[in-house]
Design an enzyme around this catalytic site. Structure first.
Site, short mmCIF file in Angstrom:
data_model
loop_
_atom_site.label_atom_id
_atom_site.label_comp_id
_atom_site.label_asym_id
_atom_site.label_seq_id
_atom_site.Cartn_x
_atom_site.Cartn_y
_atom_site.Cartn_z
CG PHE A 11 -1.55 1.27 1.60
CD1 PHE A 11 -2.12 2.11 0.64
CD2 PHE A 11 -1.56 1.67 2.93
CE1 PHE A 11 -2.69 3.34 1.00
CE2 PHE A 11 -2.12 2.88 3.30
CZ PHE A 11 -2.67 3.71 2.34
CB ILE A 12 2.80 3.09 2.59
CG1 ILE A 12 1.62 3.07 3.57
CG2 ILE A 12 3.49 4.46 2.64
CD1 ILE A 12 1.96 3.31 5.02
CG LEU A 35 5.14 -9.73 -5.83
CD1 LEU A 35 5.17 -10.22 -7.28
CD2 LEU A 35 4.46 -8.37 -5.76
CB ALA A 81 6.42 -3.91 7.73
CB SER A 83 1.47 -3.17 8.26
OG SER A 83 0.48 -3.39 7.27
CB THR A 123 3.88 2.42 12.95
OG1 THR A 123 2.59 2.66 13.50
CG2 THR A 123 4.54 1.31 13.76
CG ASP A 124 0.63 6.18 15.07
OD1 ASP A 124 0.60 4.98 14.74
OD2 ASP A 124 -0.37 6.94 14.98
CD GLU A 125 -0.61 0.22 15.61
OE1 GLU A 125 -1.38 0.18 14.68
OE2 GLU A 125 -0.52 -0.70 16.44
CE1 TYR A 148 3.13 -3.23 12.07
CE2 TYR A 148 1.65 -1.93 13.44
CZ TYR A 148 2.53 -2.02 12.38
OH TYR A 148 2.86 -0.90 11.67
CE LYS A 152 7.37 -0.90 11.29
NZ LYS A 152 8.03 -1.12 9.97
N PRO A 203 -17.96 -3.59 10.61
CG PRO A 203 -16.21 -5.14 10.49
CD PRO A 203 -17.08 -4.28 9.65
CG ASP A 272 -12.44 -3.30 21.81
OD1 ASP A 272 -11.99 -3.08 20.68
OD2 ASP A 272 -12.37 -2.49 22.76
O1 TDX Z 1 -12.97 -4.06 11.45
C1 TDX Z 1 -12.42 -3.17 12.10
N1 TDX Z 1 -13.16 -2.46 13.01
C2 TDX Z 1 -12.66 -1.45 13.77
O2 TDX Z 1 -13.37 -0.84 14.58
C3 TDX Z 1 -11.03 -2.82 11.95
C4 TDX Z 1 -10.16 -3.56 10.97
C5 TDX Z 1 -10.52 -1.81 12.73
N2 TDX Z 1 -11.29 -1.15 13.64
C6 TDX Z 1 -10.69 -0.09 14.46
C7 TDX Z 1 -9.42 -0.46 15.16
C8 TDX Z 1 -8.67 0.85 15.21
O3 TDX Z 1 -9.07 1.58 16.34
O4 TDX Z 1 -10.34 0.97 13.57
C9 TDX Z 1 -9.11 1.59 13.96
C10 TDX Z 1 -8.13 1.45 12.82
O5 TDX Z 1 -7.83 0.08 12.70
P1 TDX Z 1 -6.74 -0.45 11.63
O6 TDX Z 1 -7.09 0.07 10.29
O7 TDX Z 1 -6.62 -1.91 11.83
O8 TDX Z 1 -5.44 0.32 12.09
P2 TDX Z 1 -4.67 0.41 13.51
O9 TDX Z 1 -4.91 -0.78 14.35
O10 TDX Z 1 -4.99 1.75 14.11
O11 TDX Z 1 -3.16 0.36 13.00
C11 TDX Z 1 -2.79 1.17 11.88
O12 TDX Z 1 -2.05 2.29 12.23
C12 TDX Z 1 -0.69 2.17 12.46
C13 TDX Z 1 -2.11 0.33 10.83
O13 TDX Z 1 -2.81 -0.87 10.62
C14 TDX Z 1 -0.70 0.05 11.18
O14 TDX Z 1 -0.07 -0.64 10.14
C15 TDX Z 1 0.02 1.33 11.42
O15 TDX Z 1 1.31 1.06 11.85
#
Ligand code: TDX
Length: 335
Positions: A11-12, A35, A81, A83, A123-125, A148, A152, A203, A272
């Site tokens: 993606f990025i 790939l 990575a 991710s 990442t900020d995570e 994850y 990182k 979801p 959750d």
């Molecule tokens: O089905 C879902 N429902 C939902 O509520 C999914 C997939 C996610 N979520 C929530 C979880 C998070 O609070 O949405 C928010 C975003 O989720 P993700 O897209 O999975 O991202 P996040 O967990 O925040 O992590 C992302 O940000 C930092 C990226 O996936 C990482 O790769 C990046 O490093």
């Protein structure tokens, strides 16, 4: 000058390769990508003729060594990575081999082949969850919550140890949540957009009150290139979106419903995620002050462009969603 981009079909990474080629900064650009899931050659449609492509897994040292021997990059941009947080909960082992062993292989080979600059994309995570009102600085302690983010954080620390021990010319970027074209529909925004396009429920984990700071991918590419060209080695740069891009997931999902003309009744609360970080928030004043970069894209504009892209590229995501069916069952089946 020769530039190697790892994970350049993801993606990025693929957004970065497109962005880079419009700038004409390097004499040669090569991409390394295994790939596997997440990386697709057709993400590079239209630009493949302008690059060298190597289908290599970064955890495979000897194959990677051949690429370094042949290509001898001056700059390495390391995006490759695993991710996705949810996948790291289902299957942590892959995160160790790609994010830690793979990064180690790249640091080692770049050191041996005397790469002039290594841009380690993080990442900020790695900072963990931010309290209300708190924004993380580059000097904030690392407190990752998932396998994850821990993988990182581990590779960030290894990179910094190479700087201290070997004077390895590494610079680290830590971005907030990216969104935009070519993002796999396992992450929240593309999953929500494509489900809404299909009239399926979205979801929402927990109460939907978790907050993320959203950064349009093109802004991130510009920031990473700026760091690659002008960042000081041994330094870390936070890359966050605009302040108005920091919103709870439920609010974000409602904006997407509005943009797509869908009812909020499609938003479905599910169990959750374990150890779900409540809030991410970065202080990006260092990159603004030192490198004169700041995010440009307003949330509504970026989401509008993203919705447009997914609406007009249905075959792209339909193919991915078919491949993700097993994962969806595993991840959402028990929620
Ligand atoms: O089905 C879902 N429902 C939902 O509520 C999914 C997939 C996610 N979520 C929530 C979880 C998070 O609070 O949405 C928010 C975003 O989720 P993700 O897209 O999975 O991202 P996040 O967990 O925040 O992590 C992302 O940000 C930092 C990226 O996936 C990482 O790769 C990046 O490093």
């Amino acid at each position: 000058m020769r530039c190697l981009v790892t994970g350049g079909a993801g993606f990025i990474g693929s957004n970065f390769v497109r962005f880079l080629l419009t700038r004409n900064l390097y004499d040669k650009v090569a991409v390394v990508d295994n790939l596997s899931y997440g990386g697709y050659l057709d993400n590079l449609n239209g630009v493949l003729s302008g690059i060298d492509f190597f289908q290599i897994d970064i955890s495979d040292y000897s194959s990677l060594a051949k690429v370094f021997e042949e290509f001898r990059p001056d700059h390495v941009y390391h995006f490759a990575a695993q991710s996705h947080v949810d996948r790291s909960i289902l299957n942590p082992g892959q995160f160790i081999s790609s994010n830690i062993v793979g990064s180690f292989n790249l640091f080692e080979l770049s050191r041996i082949y005397k790469t002039q600059k290594f841009i380690h994309v993080s990442t900020d995570e790695v900072y963990g969850s931010a309290n209300p009102g708190e924004s993380f600085l580059e000097s904030s302690p690392l407190d990752p919550s998932s396998p994850y983010s821990a993988s990182k954080a581990g590779s960030d620390l290894l990179a910094l140890s190479y700087y201290k021990t070997f004077n390895f010319p590494v610079v680290i970027t830590r971005s907030s949540n990216n969104y935009g074209p070519y993002q796999l529909p396992e992450k929240f925004i593309p999953l929500a957009i494509t489900n809404l396009l299909e009239g399926k429920p979205v979801p929402i984990y927990g109460t939907g009150m978790n907050i993320r700071n959203w950064l349009y991918v093109e802004d991130n590419c510009e920031a990473i290139l700026t760091v690659g060209l002008h960042g000081a080695t041994g330094e870390i740069y936070n890359i966050g979106g605009l302040h108005e891009c920091e919103i709870p997931n439920l609010e974000l999902a409602k904006i997407l419903c509005d943009l797509l003309g869908r009812s909020y009744s499609l938003l479905e609360f599910v169990k959750d995620r374990p150890a779900h970080d409540l809030r991410y928030s970065l202080d990006s004043s260092k990159i603004k002050k030192q490198l004169n970069w700041e995010a440009k894209t307003k949330l509504r504009d970026g989401l509008h462009k993203t919705v447009e892209w997914y609406s007009t590229n249905r075959p792209w995501w339909e193919k991915r969603k078919k491949e993700l069916e097993e994962y969806y069952k595993q991840n959402y089946g028990n929620r």
